[in-house]
Design a protein around this motif. Structure first.
Motif, PDB file in Angstrom:
ATOM      1  N   HIS A 238       0.827  -1.199   0.000  1.00 19.96           N
ATOM      2  CA  HIS A 238       0.000   0.000   0.000  1.00 19.96           C
ATOM      3  C   HIS A 238       0.867   1.257   0.000  1.00 19.96           C
ATOM      4  O   HIS A 238       0.953   1.975  -0.993  1.00 19.96           O
ATOM      5  N   SER A 239       1.553   1.506   1.076  1.00 19.23           N
ATOM      6  CA  SER A 239       2.341   2.731   1.197  1.00 19.23           C
ATOM      7  C   SER A 239       3.619   2.697   0.369  1.00 19.23           C
ATOM      8  O   SER A 239       4.206   3.746   0.088  1.00 19.23           O
ATOM      9  N   LEU A 240       4.055   1.509  -0.066  1.00 17.70           N
ATOM     10  CA  LEU A 240       5.310   1.373  -0.803  1.00 17.70           C
ATOM     11  C   LEU A 240       5.086   1.052  -2.276  1.00 17.70           C
ATOM     12  O   LEU A 240       5.959   0.493  -2.934  1.00 17.70           O
ATOM     13  N   GLU A 241       3.921   1.417  -2.819  1.00 18.25           N
ATOM     14  CA  GLU A 241       3.648   0.997  -4.193  1.00 18.25           C
ATOM     15  C   GLU A 241       4.604   1.634  -5.196  1.00 18.25           C
ATOM     16  O   GLU A 241       4.916   1.035  -6.224  1.00 18.25           O
ATOM     17  N   TRP A 242       5.125   2.829  -4.925  1.00 20.23           N
ATOM     18  CA  TRP A 242       6.043   3.457  -5.882  1.00 20.23           C
ATOM     19  C   TRP A 242       7.388   2.745  -5.900  1.00 20.23           C
ATOM     20  O   TRP A 242       8.106   2.801  -6.907  1.00 20.23           O
TER      21      TRP A 242
END
Length: 337
Positions: A314-318
């Motif tokens: 979620h927060s690390l998708e990039w």
């Protein structure tokens, strides 16, 4: 010609086909009055009526099942699945009914449905709004799989898909709905509004399914990609000043193997980039095809740059996306051989 982003081009394609073919209908969750969660069907119910553009219950198996029945009856339905992650309840209808309709009826029935669905990351949707399941559908005989990378291609390919007599799953990369890299990551080489792909005819035109697009000509390396990754690859290659052939596949099934073969035999090197997870991703099929057809022309091992074999973060998708660092590293590796 008009300046359009991908959402506007998709909306225009459906508007054209609703006008052109009275058998065309649109159905799905919130596609009517609301105009779709991404506004892809905005204004279409108001213009064409509630009998042609209508909402459904929250039931993906029901949406696709009804669409299969409509197609057997003679209509050309365009069901929208709100996110590709939600398509799995309707997978049985697609695989067991839609894909086999023509064969099992000895061509007495066709199944001209076009399943539109946003896929991939870009909105911090996490595991339930960001998956890239395209390889599941390329494995099924009888289903065509289409993924546009530009507004111009999105409209032309969608019109061709709607007119096709076989089922098509039309994946829309939502990260570039409003232009490449909408958000804050990987700026394009030049502003989207200045790119020729944003010039879209307002009327009818179609792009043949199964034909790849050469984004950039080069002599040293072939890069195979599709969807959002076309723009990421283009930006990386421009910044590194690599003489690369960038091939936008546009349709995974049918696949333009002739264009792939010609490019790899010219350059002698091949790299594959896609956002989906690595294991059993479509890149594995591409690598096998290139090895089978171009083995004696290859000057280096085939490289793949993909998503990771992990649940979608979620927060690390990039960090999950293939980006400039990983793509650049792979280019340097393959060019050293």
């Amino acid at each position: 010609m008009a300046k359009m982003n991908m959402i506007e081009a998709i909306n225009s394609a459906m508007d054209v086909m609703l006008d052109r073919d009275k058998k065309t209908v649109i159905l799905g969750e919130d596609v009517g009055y609301f105009g779709g969660v991404f506004r892809a069907t905005a204004g279409l119910q108001e213009k064409h009526g509630k009998q042609r553009v209508f909402d459904t219950p929250i039931s993906e198996c029901g949406i696709i099942g009804v669409a299969v029945g409509m197609s057997a009856y003679g209509l050309r339905p365009i069901p929208e699945i709100q996110f590709a992650d939600y398509i799995y309840p309707g997978l049985d209808q697609l695989v067991s009914e839609a894909a086999r309709m023509r064969y099992r009826s000895a061509n007495d029935f066709i199944c001209p449905i076009t399943v539109r669905t946003p896929f991939g990351g870009g909105i911090f949707g996490g595991q339930t709004h960001s998956q890239s399941p395209e390889s599941l559908f390329t494995h099924v005989c009888g289903i065509k799989t289409v993924i546009p990378a530009t507004p111009y291609d999105a409209k032309g390919l969608l019109i061709a898909a709607i007119e096709d007599n076989d089922p098509v799953v039309f994946f829309e990369p939502k990260r570039i709905y409003n232009g490449p890299f909408s958000g804050y990551y990987d700026r394009p080489v030049e502003p989207w509004s200045k790119r020729p792909e944003s010039e879209v005819p307002e009327g009818y035109y179609r792009i043949e399914l199964g034909k790849a697009r050469t984004v950039r000509e080069g002599q040293d390396l072939t890069i195979l990609c599709y969807g959002t990754m076309v723009h990421v690859v283009e930006a990386v290659v421009a910044n590194m000043q690599i003489d690369a052939d960038i091939v936008d596949l546009r349709t995974l099934m049918p696949l333009d193997i002739n264009a792939i073969e010609a490019s790899v035999k010219k350059t002698g090197r091949c790299m594959i980039v896609h956002e989906a997870t690595r294991t059993s991703g479509f890149g594995a099929e591409l690598a096998a095809l290139v090895q089978e057809r171009c083995f004696y022309h290859l000057e280096a091992p085939i490289e793949r740059v993909t998503g990771f074999d992990t649940p979608y973060p979620h927060s690390l998708e990039w960090a999950y996306f293939p980006g400039p660092v990983r793509i650049g590293t792979a280019i340097e590796k393959i060019m050293k051989v």
